[in-house]
Design a protein around this motif. Structure first.
Motif, PDB file in Angstrom:
ATOM      1  N   TYR A   5       0.848  -1.193   0.000  1.00 48.50           N
ATOM      2  CA  TYR A   5       0.000   0.000   0.000  1.00 48.50           C
ATOM      3  C   TYR A   5       0.878   1.235   0.000  1.00 48.50           C
ATOM      4  CZ  TYR A   5      -3.926  -3.033   1.230  1.00 48.50           C
ATOM      5  OH  TYR A   5      -4.889  -4.013   1.213  1.00 48.50           O
ATOM      6  N   ILE A   6       0.378   2.299  -0.622  1.00 50.93           N
ATOM      7  CA  ILE A   6       1.067   3.587  -0.615  1.00 50.93           C
ATOM      8  C   ILE A   6       0.214   4.582   0.175  1.00 50.93           C
ATOM      9  CG2 ILE A   6       1.773   5.558  -2.039  1.00 50.93           C
ATOM     10  CD1 ILE A   6       2.490   3.600  -4.248  1.00 50.93           C
ATOM     11  N   GLY A   7       0.848   5.289   1.083  1.00 50.90           N
ATOM     12  CA  GLY A   7       0.181   6.353   1.825  1.00 50.90           C
ATOM     13  C   GLY A   7       0.677   7.705   1.362  1.00 50.90           C
ATOM     14  N   VAL A   8      -0.248   8.656   1.221  1.00 54.93           N
ATOM     15  CA  VAL A   8       0.088  10.013   0.757  1.00 54.93           C
ATOM     16  C   VAL A   8      -0.455  11.007   1.768  1.00 54.93           C
ATOM     17  CG1 VAL A   8      -0.094  11.675  -1.125  1.00 54.93           C
ATOM     18  CG2 VAL A   8      -0.125   9.221  -1.626  1.00 54.93           C
ATOM     19  N   MET A   9       0.409  11.922   2.207  1.00 49.40           N
ATOM     20  CA  MET A   9      -0.018  12.886   3.219  1.00 49.40           C
ATOM     21  C   MET A   9       0.599  14.255   2.974  1.00 49.40           C
ATOM     22  SD  MET A   9      -1.836  13.299   5.923  1.00 49.40           S
ATOM     23  CE  MET A   9      -2.060  14.619   7.106  1.00 49.40           C
ATOM     24  N   SER A  10      -0.226  15.276   2.982  1.00 50.35           N
ATOM     25  CA  SER A  10       0.246  16.658   3.047  1.00 50.35           C
ATOM     26  C   SER A  10      -0.528  17.306   4.190  1.00 50.35           C
ATOM     27  CB  SER A  10       0.007  17.406   1.733  1.00 50.35           C
ATOM     28  OG  SER A  10      -1.363  17.449   1.403  1.00 50.35           O
ATOM     29  N   GLY A  11       0.176  17.765   5.198  1.00 45.91           N
ATOM     30  CA  GLY A  11      -0.479  18.234   6.411  1.00 45.91           C
ATOM     31  C   GLY A  11      -0.752  19.724   6.412  1.00 45.91           C
ATOM     32  N   THR A  12      -1.128  20.218   7.591  1.00 44.31           N
ATOM     33  CA  THR A  12      -1.494  21.623   7.718  1.00 44.31           C
ATOM     34  C   THR A  12      -0.304  22.561   7.522  1.00 44.31           C
ATOM     35  OG1 THR A  12      -1.297  21.354  10.121  1.00 44.31           O
ATOM     36  CG2 THR A  12      -3.503  21.257   9.193  1.00 44.31           C
ATOM     37  N   SER A  13       0.916  22.035   7.627  1.00 42.59           N
ATOM     38  CA  SER A  13       2.086  22.892   7.400  1.00 42.59           C
ATOM     39  C   SER A  13       2.256  23.239   5.927  1.00 42.59           C
ATOM     40  CB  SER A  13       3.355  22.214   7.908  1.00 42.59           C
ATOM     41  OG  SER A  13       3.354  22.120   9.310  1.00 42.59           O
ATOM     42  N   LEU A  14       1.669  22.439   5.029  1.00 42.16           N
ATOM     43  CA  LEU A  14       1.753  22.685   3.586  1.00 42.16           C
ATOM     44  C   LEU A  14       3.191  22.775   3.106  1.00 42.16           C
ATOM     45  CD1 LEU A  14      -1.039  25.418   3.396  1.00 42.16           C
ATOM     46  CD2 LEU A  14      -1.204  23.121   2.429  1.00 42.16           C
ATOM     47  N   ASP A  15       4.076  21.976   3.721  1.00 37.47           N
ATOM     48  CA  ASP A  15       5.488  22.064   3.370  1.00 37.47           C
ATOM     49  C   ASP A  15       5.931  20.976   2.411  1.00 37.47           C
ATOM     50  OD1 ASP A  15       5.163  20.047   5.185  1.00 37.47           O
ATOM     51  OD2 ASP A  15       6.751  20.694   6.555  1.00 37.47           O
ATOM     52  N   GLY A  16       5.095  19.974   2.161  1.00 35.26           N
ATOM     53  CA  GLY A  16       5.501  18.930   1.241  1.00 35.26           C
ATOM     54  C   GLY A  16       4.467  17.827   1.152  1.00 35.26           C
TER      55      GLY A  16
END
Length: 368
Positions: A5-16
């Motif tokens: 499985y691949i997980g993708v995350m961009s959080g509230t910091s919006l840094d990457g």
């Protein structure tokens, strides 16, 4: 039997955009490959504008597709660079970019943009997305979800254990007979905003700028009066509360009350904001029997922040999740790979004790 499985995350910091390829077996979980890709600068400004200003439905729709394209671009690079055959991937767990989180209103909701149809069309891999909606429909906060994954990873360890993730916001997972967890408040978001406002840098590396300043204790007291900090769990928050406008209002009110005495350098404000993050976290940890605090997220890389947290929690052993064999940087991306696995296998995620939902739910929508 192994599944990938691949997980993708961009959080509230919006840094990457963090991407993690994980191998999941019945009794094991392993991070095989990971990478981080820059968040498109123009898209970041558009996201921040959408959060802080009235926007049209057209603008929201376009941003949804635009972010979907951005995630797809990153995934295609990841698959190519890591020489991964897409046919080997069972599913992608795509959190999307939160633009508004409102679980307590008359009509509760949480909006994550990043069109999953675009991602599955581009990659040819099924996508699991929209993880938060079912929990909210059952009366929960729809956040944080990380505690369920933290429990999966660390519940076998002995002692009174808590896990602290410091991203844009900070959330605490308290592992025990009953899993508990909640957002403690702001993590990096206000510090990132302030240093970006005063210098051409997105974050305060190692907390060096904050360390060069002197916290304003009276201002800190005022900031800590924010009602969210004293609110009982279950609770969750985001940029809809802790943002630049919130900080500017706090500073203006404090300056007005202290017209003859308030003068603080920008670096002193940064030092005060770091203290706000540290104290708001430490106050919550002190309410628990925690003896071992496992840290992860971008804030765990801030040496000065970690130093101050250890000083405030002198009776607690603080370690990075890396020291426990789990990547602190890619923890959240890994979590959404795991959540995708749980959805594909139609498993309820045991999170209602955290979110306050009426029952545990099968979380996420599948885009074939």
């Amino acid at each position: 039997m192994s599944e990938f499985y691949i997980g993708v995350m961009s959080g509230t910091s919006l840094d990457g955009i963090d991407i993690a390829l994980c191998e999941i077996k019945e009794y094991s979980f392993e991070l095989l490959h990971e990478a981080s890709y820059p968040f498109d600068a123009e898209a970041k400004e558009t996201v921040l504008y959408a959060i802080n200003n009235p926007v049209t439905l057209k603008e929201i729709g376009e941003l949804d597709t635009r972010l979907g394209e951005m995630y797809a671009n990153a995934l295609e690079r990841f698959l190519l660079n890591k020489k991964i055959q897409k046919e080997s991937i069972k599913a992608i767990g795509l959190h999307g970019q939160t633009v508004w989180h409102e679980p307590n209103g008359a009509y509760p909701f949480s909006i994550q943009l990043g069109n999953a149809n675009v991602v599955t069309a581009r990659t040819g891999i099924r996508v699991v997305s929209d993880f938060r909606g079912k929990d909210i429909a059952h009366g929960g906060q729809g956040a944080p979800f990380a505690p369920a994954f933290h429990h999966y990873l660390f519940s076998r360890l002995e002692g009174n254990i808590a896990v602290l993730n410091i991203g844009g916001m900070a959330n605490l997972s308290i592992l025990g007979d009953e899993l508990r967890g909640y957002d403690t408040g702001c993590g990096n978001v206000l510090m990132d905003y302030w240093i970006a406002k005063h210098s051409n840098t997105p974050y305060d590396e190692e907390g060096a700028w904050a360390k060069s300043g002197t916290p304003n204790k009276e201002l800190l007291k005022e900031l800590l009066k924010e009602p969210y900090f004293s609110k009982e769990a279950p609770k969750s928050t985001g940029r809809e509360l802790f943002n630049g406008a919130w900080l500017q209002k706090q500073l203006e009110n404090f300056a007005w009350k202290n017209q003859n005495t308030f003068y603080t350098k920008a670096r002193d404000i940064q030092a005060t904001l770091l203290e706000l993050t540290v104290i708001s976290i430490a106050n919550e940890v002190k309410k628990t029997p925690t003896t071992l605090l496992i840290t992860c997220g971008g804030g765990a890389q801030n040496g000065y922040l970690m130093q101050r947290l250890q000083e405030e929690l002198s009776g607690v052993e603080i370690v990075s999740s890396d020291e426990c064999g789990v990547s602190s940087k890619y923890m959240e991306a890994m979590a959404f790979a795991w959540l995708a696995h749980e959805r594909i296998h139609k498993k309820c995620v045991k999170i209602s004790s955290v979110t306050g939902a009426l029952k545990d739910s099968i979380l996420g929508a599948i885009y074939e």
